[in-house]
Design an enzyme around this catalytic site. Structure first.
Site, short mmCIF file in Angstrom:
data_model
loop_
_atom_site.label_atom_id
_atom_site.label_comp_id
_atom_site.label_asym_id
_atom_site.label_seq_id
_atom_site.Cartn_x
_atom_site.Cartn_y
_atom_site.Cartn_z
N PRO A 143 -49.59 10.72 -22.77
CG PRO A 143 -48.84 12.21 -23.56
CD PRO A 143 -49.85 11.47 -24.07
CB SER A 147 -48.91 0.19 -18.09
OG SER A 147 -48.10 0.33 -18.28
NE ARG A 264 -44.80 -8.04 -24.38
CZ ARG A 264 -46.24 -7.57 -23.38
NH1 ARG A 264 -47.27 -8.64 -23.78
NH2 ARG A 264 -46.91 -6.44 -23.86
N GLY A 355 -17.38 -0.88 -6.24
CA GLY A 355 -17.28 0.45 -5.00
C GLY A 355 -17.06 1.68 -5.64
CD GLU A 379 -40.98 -3.79 -27.67
OE1 GLU A 379 -41.48 -5.00 -28.08
OE2 GLU A 379 -40.00 -3.65 -28.31
#
Ligand SMILES: Cc1cc2nc3c(=O)[nH]c(=O)nc-3n(C[C@H](O)[C@H](O)[C@H](O)COP(=O)(O)OP(=O)(O)OC[C@H]3O[C@@H](n4cnc5c(N)ncnc54)[C@H](O)[C@@H]3O)c2cc1C
Length: 398
Positions: A143, A147, A264, A355, A379
């Site tokens: 939490p 990063s 990645r 649109g 990730e």
């Protein structure tokens, strides 16, 4: 560089193409309309199991490689290059459903790279030829933020032949339905990366509790789940790799990073797949509504397609380096930084072209527009990829 893929991977691509159109996109749409992941007993999962999904790429010692029963799933390639192409194709049809599919999931790479032979056997053999849909999961994010992976706060302390874990994890894919979750914790935050340890926590372990499925703007087809670890007693035998693994390396951090460097380019491929789907919808709409003759729209369509193709090539290069056992951190980060914005641009363009037809929310494009954002987050966010590459450019450690 050679991006050609093995015949069995070609076969997997074809299977994914067929099942994507017939099964995966309709299932993803169904979950999106319901606003909730498909339940574990949804017949879709049983059908996918019969098609070979849900299996591990781990092979039991002495397994007959040609046996149908020990083949890896159609979404698991024999090379990193092919994995990018499978990821692209799967996400073209539905990225959320791709993650919802049964199987060991993101928990598999750390078990394969860090686990002892006994642990691989114990945790992955149920996925060799499962009789019912089962899942594995991976939980790193907390939490306090995802990063800054090096500063995870979940604590692990040794008590006899157990480790006791306390902390909280968030947004872990499929963890609420998983047989086990690979959880990263620290034995001492002061040690930084060297303090990291990875544990396989089995379903029903006391103290593994309070699962909450998070609300998401997109990718609604799979569960992103937060949970707590409160005095959670994990057998010492479930520490991935055993103690010796960590004294030889810088904690479990490397294991987690290897998971990300492998993943990645595939995430980049997924972003490209969603972008390609958006542009196909845009092109079909332009043709159906007399807009194909509009030079400006055609030009934007082509430019967007070109960016996706360039992003895919970079992802393939990162994957090719991995296949050659060469360092690929910079290329993996570059492809992860480049592809999601290109896909987001494609989805935005398609929204504009359509649109009102898109804005009403009942067209696939609106779903793709919501789905694509997560690819820039998971990730390692785009910003984090740029931080990694910039540090590398000036010779700072990763
Ligand atoms: C759909 C989805 C599925 C996920 N699945 C999983 C999973 O299965 N398992 C798991 O463990 N996690 C999972 N996650 C979590 C994901 O890994 C994190 O969301 C991600 O790492 C970012 O962490 P955060 O959201 O806490 O943002 P934070 O780390 O709090 O960052 C917030 C913002 O600040 C920026 N930022 C942070 N640090 C820096 C810096 N040094 N320089 C510049 N900018 C910075 C970030 O880029 C971001 O924009 C999932 C997330 C999503 C959205």
């Amino acid at each position: 560089m050679d991006f050609s893929i093995a015949p069995e991977d070609q076969q997997r691509l074809q299977t994914l193409h067929r099942l994507g159109r017939e099964e995966m996109r309709p299932a993803g749409w169904r979950a999106d309309r319901a606003g909730a992941p498909l339940p574990v007993d949804d017949p879709f999962f049983v059908r996918m199991l019969a098609e070979g999904f849900g299996r591990t790429r781990w092979r039991p010692p002495g397994a007959d490689a040609s046996s149908e029963e020990t083949q890896a799933a159609p979404n698991k390639a024999s090379s990193a290059v092919a994995q990018v192409l499978l990821a692209e194709e799967g996400a073209y049809w539905d990225r959320g459903i791709g993650v919802a599919l049964p199987g060991p999931g993101l928990g598999e790479p750390p078990i394969l790279s860090m686990g002892t032979p006994e642990q691989k056997e114990r945790f992955l053999s149920p996925f060799v030829n499962p009789a019912r849909p089962i899942w594995g999961a991976f939980a790193m994010t907390e939490p306090s933020g995802g990063s800054d992976v090096a500063n995870i706060k979940t604590r692990a302390r040794r008590e006899g032949d157990h480790w006791v874990l306390d902390g909280a994890k968030s947004f872990s894919g499929n963890s609420g339905r998983a047989e086990w979750i690979v959880v990263f914790a620290t034995i001492d935050p002061a040690l930084g990366r060297a303090g990291h340890r990875a544990f396989v926590i089995e379903r029903g372990t006391p103290g593994l509790a309070d699962f909450r499925i998070e609300k998401k703007m997109g990718l609604k087809a799979y569960e992103s789940t937060s949970f707590f670890l409160a005095d959670c007693r994990v057998p010492a035998a479930n520490m991935l790799g055993g103690e010796a693994y960590y004294t030889q390396r810088s904690g479990g951090f490397k294991g987690a990073m290897n998971t990300f460097n492998a993943g990645r380019p595939a995430i980049a491929g997924m972003a490209v797949g969603i972008g390609r789907a958006a542009l196909d919808e845009a092109a079909a709409f332009m043709q159906a509504h007399g807009l194909a003759s509009d030079l400006r729209l055609r030009d934007r369509l082509e430019r967007s397609r070109r960016k996706l193709k360039a992003a895919l090539l970079l992802a393939l290069r990162a994957a090719w380096l991995a296949d050659q056992r060469q360092p690929n951190m910079v290329e993996a980060s570059a492809s992860k930084a480049l592809a999601p914005p290109a896909a987001f641009e494609a989805a935005s363009f398609a929204m504009e072209v359509m649109g009102l037809a898109a804005g009403r929310g009942d067209h696939l494009i609106e779903k793709l527009f919501r789905d694509v954002k997560a690819l820039d987050i998971v990730e390692g966010t785009g910003q984090i990829q740029r931080v990694v590459m910039a540090r590398h450019l000036v010779g700072l450690p990763n």
